[in-house]
Write a protein that holds these residues in place. Structure first.
Motif, mmCIF file in Angstrom:
data_model
loop_
_atom_site.group_PDB
_atom_site.id
_atom_site.type_symbol
_atom_site.label_atom_id
_atom_site.label_comp_id
_atom_site.label_asym_id
_atom_site.label_seq_id
_atom_site.Cartn_x
_atom_site.Cartn_y
_atom_site.Cartn_z
ATOM 1 N N SER A 5 -0.655 12.854 -10.620
ATOM 2 C CA SER A 5 -0.814 12.132 -11.884
ATOM 3 C C SER A 5 -1.842 12.780 -12.811
ATOM 4 N N ALA A 55 0.481 6.898 -6.101
ATOM 5 C CA ALA A 55 -0.260 6.617 -7.322
ATOM 6 C C ALA A 55 -1.754 6.557 -7.023
ATOM 7 N N SER A 107 2.249 2.143 -3.348
ATOM 8 C CA SER A 107 1.352 2.781 -4.320
ATOM 9 C C SER A 107 0.720 4.043 -3.742
ATOM 10 N N ASN A 131 0.824 -1.210 0.000
ATOM 11 C CA ASN A 131 0.000 0.000 0.000
ATOM 12 C C ASN A 131 0.855 1.256 0.000
ATOM 13 N N GLY A 173 8.011 6.920 -5.226
ATOM 14 C CA GLY A 173 7.308 5.661 -4.973
ATOM 15 C C GLY A 173 8.280 4.534 -4.681
#
Lengths: 302, 329
Positions: B282, B260, B257, B254, B309
């Motif tokens: 993003s 993201a 990401s 988790n 990330g």
């Protein structure tokens, strides 16, 4: 009351449940029922909307029961040729993409499952690293367009052909197969391809079915690649059809358009959602168990 | 000094060493690539296409990030025209919008982690206490269902539920409030985003925990009961430690990401009115790249995001290996 408890007692494991725990179990059941209601409500609401007359929707009177049963929106959508073209595209993309993905994933997973193979850690590392670091949106876009894949099915099916998660699940499954079978087949003169096709794959029907489902659902649901790489409406999958519908209906310009159109949009959206979700819902009860098993397999060994 | 004389006395101390030293020198280990290829060439041949896939569609884009350091013209070389060094990085570090979207990303990421990580554990624990098998299976089947929906469908459902005449406003008017255009209000975006995320992921997230729960040793519960532990204490001292490896693994994933955050969903749900809370790195990158055609600038932002990330997941992994003893590799 006391009698009831005495009769029930032997059924439970261990000592009789405490009073607090019995209360907890009641509360727990209520909470879980709440989870069920909250999960299902949006579905029921959409179905009810899709079958309702617009006037009732606009009035905010539709909950889970259709009001003023009306199939006009269904007929409207059914007669839209572009909807069916896009629906067919989704089917074609899903089938082709799943096929490619399965072949590539199976081959690589099989290779990775051979512990004696020289260079195996490297081959695993190549795949694993991509889970944590990726090239990003822009370089991918530049690559796909410069390969001339824009406005072709390949832009949708190739760049996402291998999912590393699925690869690991499949590798774990192959590793769990008894190696004696393959050794015996090798002694009998089968080469690697023969062993894979005639010994390993027939034993792997369960995992292949799981992988087909994993990939098929993800391709069925995908929209972004098509949205990014396809300019022609007749090439789009149905997910992008729906996306364009909702994007259009929420933008200011269409709100300013005549009221009828906006009103129809609410029902039309609901109908599109229903028709797009239907295939998934139809197969869901049958495939659900496969998914669960697949995920657990990946979790235990991956 | 002869071989016959020597063995008896040093034999015992030698044996542990002997077990170690011949291993690396075994002929298997020393096998050359040529032998490996001759023996396993059919296996290697199966790996060619997948490797080509990874090379072209995963590693080439990584190299393609070089356009973040070079001036790129659409239609020109995919590696850009000429070097500009860190110009694009300096550009976004001085870009106030970038910091706004970066903050939004952190907030949405944190909220998602805060809700979407523990809730599956809670649901799995609750499900684990259910004795009626049918009821348990029914709740599970229903809770997995949203996982199988396309993001587009989820977004469309969210729009319907939060529309002026939708369920959310039916509830509002039930309490005598005025209808709210939820998706036009920046202050509502986070709530809508996180709750739809919870709705879609919680049931699916329980699968791994339920699997882990079945592996907890029954004897430990027995022992805890004998020591006088109630259900709650059993859960705290036996169940939770039992599923800790699973928890840690999923937490690391988790965290990896974290930045993201649901790009596709936000792209579908947000609009200029909600940019103040909804715009994330993003989506900003997407607009920079495809609406402003500033590919190099967008690539620089993307590279920055990917590197952070990677750092996050690596450090989470190291920390968990040092403290809990569980790690991804």
């Amino acid at each position: 009351m006391t009698l009831g408890t005495k009769v029930d007692a032997p059924k439970t494991r261990g000592p009789v449940d405490s009073r607090g725990y019995r209360i907890f179990r009641v509360v727990n059941t209520v909470v879980l029922l709440g989870v069920v209601v909250v999960t299902l409500y949006p579905f029921l609401n959409i179905v009810a909307r899709s079958l309702s007359e617009e006037a009732y929707i606009i009035a905010g009177e539709v909950t889970v029961v259709p009001r003023g049963f009306d199939l006009t929106a269904y007929k409207l959508l059914m007669s839209d040729a572009m909807f069916w073209t896009n629906y067919r595209n989704t089917v074609v993309y899903t089938v082709v993409a799943t096929l490619i993905s399965i072949v590539l994933t199976t081959c690589y997973a099989y290779v990775l499952s051979k512990p004696q193979l020289k260079g195996r850690p490297f081959l695993i590392g190549v795949a694993l690293f991509t889970m944590f670091f990726s090239g990003g949106l822009i370089p991918n876009y530049v690559l796909v367009t410069s390969l001339g894949m824009k406005n072709t099915i390949w832009a949708v099916v190739i760049p996402n052909a291998i999912s590393v998660f699925n690869l690991l699940v499949m590798k774990a499954f192959f590793e769990s197969l008894p190696s004696e079978l393959e050794e015996a087949a090798a002694v009998d003169g089968l080469n690697t391809y023969g062993i894979l096709l005639r010994i390993v794959l027939p034993l792997s029907k369960a995992i292949i079915a799981t992988m087909v489902l994993f990939y098929a659902v993800s391709f069925w649901n995908s929209w972004f690649a098509a949205f990014l790489y396809m300019d022609r409406q007749d090439l789009l999958p149905v997910t992008v059809y729906l996306r364009n519908l909702i994007a259009g209906a929420t933008s200011a310009e269409s709100a300013a358009a005549d009221a009828d159109k906006v009103q129809a949009a609410a029902t039309l959206q609901a109908v599109t959602i229903v028709l797009t979700t239907l295939p998934i819902l139809a197969v869901y009860p049958f495939v659900q168990r496969f998914f669960v098993r697949g995920v657990m397999l990946g979790a235990v060994k991956g | 000094m002869t071989s016959t004389l020597r063995p008896p006395p040093p034999a015992p101390p030698r044996s542990p060493q002997a077990a170690q030293s011949p291993a690396p020198r075994s002929p298997r280990r020393g096998r050359s690539w040529r032998q490996a290829l001759r023996r396993d060439w059919q296996l290697y041949s199966l790996a060619i296409l997948p490797l080509l896939f990874f090379l072209v569609f995963r590693y080439l884009p990584m190299i393609g990030n070089i356009i973040a350091f070079r001036r790129f013209k659409p239609g020109g070389s995919i590696f850009g025209e000429y070097w500009v060094g860190l110009r694009y990085f300096r550009m976004f570090l001085n870009d106030p919008t970038f910091w706004e979207v970066f903050t939004n990303t952190l907030v949405l990421g944190t909220l998602t982690l805060l809700f979407c990580f523990p809730l599956p554990i809670v649901l799995a624990l609750l499900l684990n206490e259910v004795r009626a098998r049918r009821f348990k299976r029914f709740v599970q089947s229903v809770s997995y269902l949203p996982h199988f929906l396309s993001i587009v469908i989820v977004a469309a459902m969210v729009m319907q539920l939060t529309s002026i005449e939708g369920t959310a406003n039916q509830i509002v008017s039930l309490f005598g409030g005025d209808p709210v255009a939820f998706l036009q209000k920046p202050e509502w975006f986070r709530t809508i985003y996180v709750s739809s995320e919870v709705w879609q992921t919680v049931g699916w997230g329980t699968i791994l925990y339920l699997a882990a729960l079945t592996t907890v040793d029954e004897d430990l519960y027995e022992a805890a009961r004998i020591d006088g532990a109630g259900r709650l204490r059993q859960t705290w001292h036996v169940t939770l430690p039992g599923i800790r490896p699973t928890m840690v693994t999923l937490l690391i994933l988790n965290i990896g990401s974290f930045l993201a955050v649901g790009f596709e969903k936000i792209l579908l749900l947000y609009n200029p009115l909600t940019y103040p809370t909804a715009d994330v790195v993003s989506t900003y990158l997407f607009r920079m790249g495809f609406q402003s055609s500033n590919f190099s600038y967008a690539a620089a932002i993307g590279l920055f995001e990917a590197v952070i990330g990677l750092i996050l997941v690596l450090s989470a992994n190291v920390i968990s290996r040092r403290t809990v003893g569980t790690s991804l590799w």
